[in-house]
Write an enzyme that holds these catalytic residues in place. Structure first.
Site, short mmCIF file in Angstrom:
data_model
loop_
_atom_site.label_atom_id
_atom_site.label_comp_id
_atom_site.label_asym_id
_atom_site.label_seq_id
_atom_site.Cartn_x
_atom_site.Cartn_y
_atom_site.Cartn_z
N HIS A 145 0.85 -1.18 0.00
CA HIS A 145 0.00 0.00 0.00
C HIS A 145 0.89 1.24 0.00
O HIS A 145 2.11 1.15 0.18
CB HIS A 145 -0.94 0.00 1.20
CG HIS A 145 -0.29 -0.26 2.51
ND1 HIS A 145 -0.53 -1.37 3.28
CD2 HIS A 145 0.63 0.46 3.19
CE1 HIS A 145 0.21 -1.33 4.36
NE2 HIS A 145 0.92 -0.23 4.34
C1 T46 Z 1 3.83 -0.83 6.60
C2 T46 Z 1 4.15 -2.21 7.00
C3 T46 Z 1 5.60 -2.46 7.21
C4 T46 Z 1 -3.06 -0.45 13.70
O1 T46 Z 1 -4.08 -0.53 14.39
N1 T46 Z 1 -2.14 0.53 13.95
C5 T46 Z 1 -1.00 0.67 13.23
O2 T46 Z 1 -0.20 1.57 13.50
C6 T46 Z 1 -0.77 -0.24 12.14
C7 T46 Z 1 0.49 -0.13 11.29
C8 T46 Z 1 -1.71 -1.20 11.89
N2 T46 Z 1 -2.83 -1.31 12.66
C9 T46 Z 1 -3.78 -2.40 12.39
C10 T46 Z 1 -4.48 -2.31 11.05
C11 T46 Z 1 -4.74 -3.76 10.69
O3 T46 Z 1 -5.93 -4.20 11.30
O4 T46 Z 1 -3.04 -3.63 12.36
C12 T46 Z 1 -3.57 -4.50 11.37
C13 T46 Z 1 -2.48 -4.91 10.38
O5 T46 Z 1 -2.08 -3.75 9.61
P1 T46 Z 1 -1.67 -3.85 8.07
O6 T46 Z 1 -2.55 -4.81 7.38
O7 T46 Z 1 -1.61 -2.45 7.53
O8 T46 Z 1 -0.22 -4.49 8.20
P2 T46 Z 1 0.95 -4.56 7.11
O9 T46 Z 1 2.01 -5.39 7.72
O10 T46 Z 1 0.45 -4.98 5.79
O11 T46 Z 1 1.48 -3.05 6.97
C14 T46 Z 1 2.03 -2.40 8.10
C15 T46 Z 1 1.77 -0.92 7.99
O12 T46 Z 1 0.35 -0.71 7.86
C16 T46 Z 1 2.44 -0.33 6.81
O13 T46 Z 1 2.38 1.08 6.88
O14 T46 Z 1 4.63 -0.17 5.97
O15 T46 Z 1 3.42 -2.62 8.16
#
Ligand code: T46
Length: 130
Positions: A47
């Site tokens: 993303h």
């Molecule tokens: C990135 C990579 C390295 C939160 O509640 N707070 C937060 O600060 C973050 C980052 C996520 N969340 C929640 C949102 C989702 O329900 O944690 C869950 C997993 O997040 P996401 O699907 O966005 O995870 P990744 O690993 O795909 O991405 C994250 C970051 O979103 C992104 O900015 O660079 O880690």
């Protein structure tokens, strides 16, 4: 964007790396999060953010990070705890090929806000105008 090598402050007790907001990375830090236990074959990220700037460090183990501006892609390897990588706003980022012991620390310029995310690549390319 390129890998930044931070100074390692070491002595007989072990190593220490200090990273200061604004001085060593170009923003005030509003949030940190870290990923561990990631699967080697399951990419994360995929993303872009409208506003959030991120700084990534594999404080343990290694992973690859592919940054994409809609036209050009580059893949970086984070495999030492003194290496950091800036991911600017509006850059599509994918984190992949995690080692089993990888702990990926992310310093972020903004508080968490799902509205800041662009999670659809076609939409991203339209927004970025590539
Ligand atoms: C990135 C990579 C390295 C939160 O509640 N707070 C937060 O600060 C973050 C980052 C996520 N969340 C929640 C949102 C989702 O329900 O944690 C869950 C997993 O997040 P996401 O699907 O966005 O995870 P990744 O690993 O795909 O991405 C994250 C970051 O979103 C992104 O900015 O660079 O880690």
């Amino acid at each position: 964007m390129s890998i930044v090598e931070h100074r390692v402050l070491g002595d007989h007790r072990g190593q220490l790396i200090a990273i200061e907001a604004v001085r060593d990375i170009p923003f005030e830090i509003k949030r940190i999060f870290y990923i561990y236990g990631a699967q080697p074959n399951t990419p994360r990220g995929q993303h872009a953010h409208h506003k959030t700037r991120q700084y990534l460090i594999a404080v343990s183990g290694s992973c690859h990070v592919t940054l994409d501006d809609g036209e050009n892609k580059a893949t970086y390897i984070l495999n030492q705890p003194n290496l950091g990588l800036m991911q600017e706003a509006m850059i599509w980022g994918t984190m992949h090929d995690f080692s089993h012991d990888c702990v990926l620390l992310v310093l972020a310029s903004e508080h968490y806000d799902e509205a800041d995310y662009i999670r659809d690549y076609d939409q991203y390319v339209k927004v970025v105008g590539a």
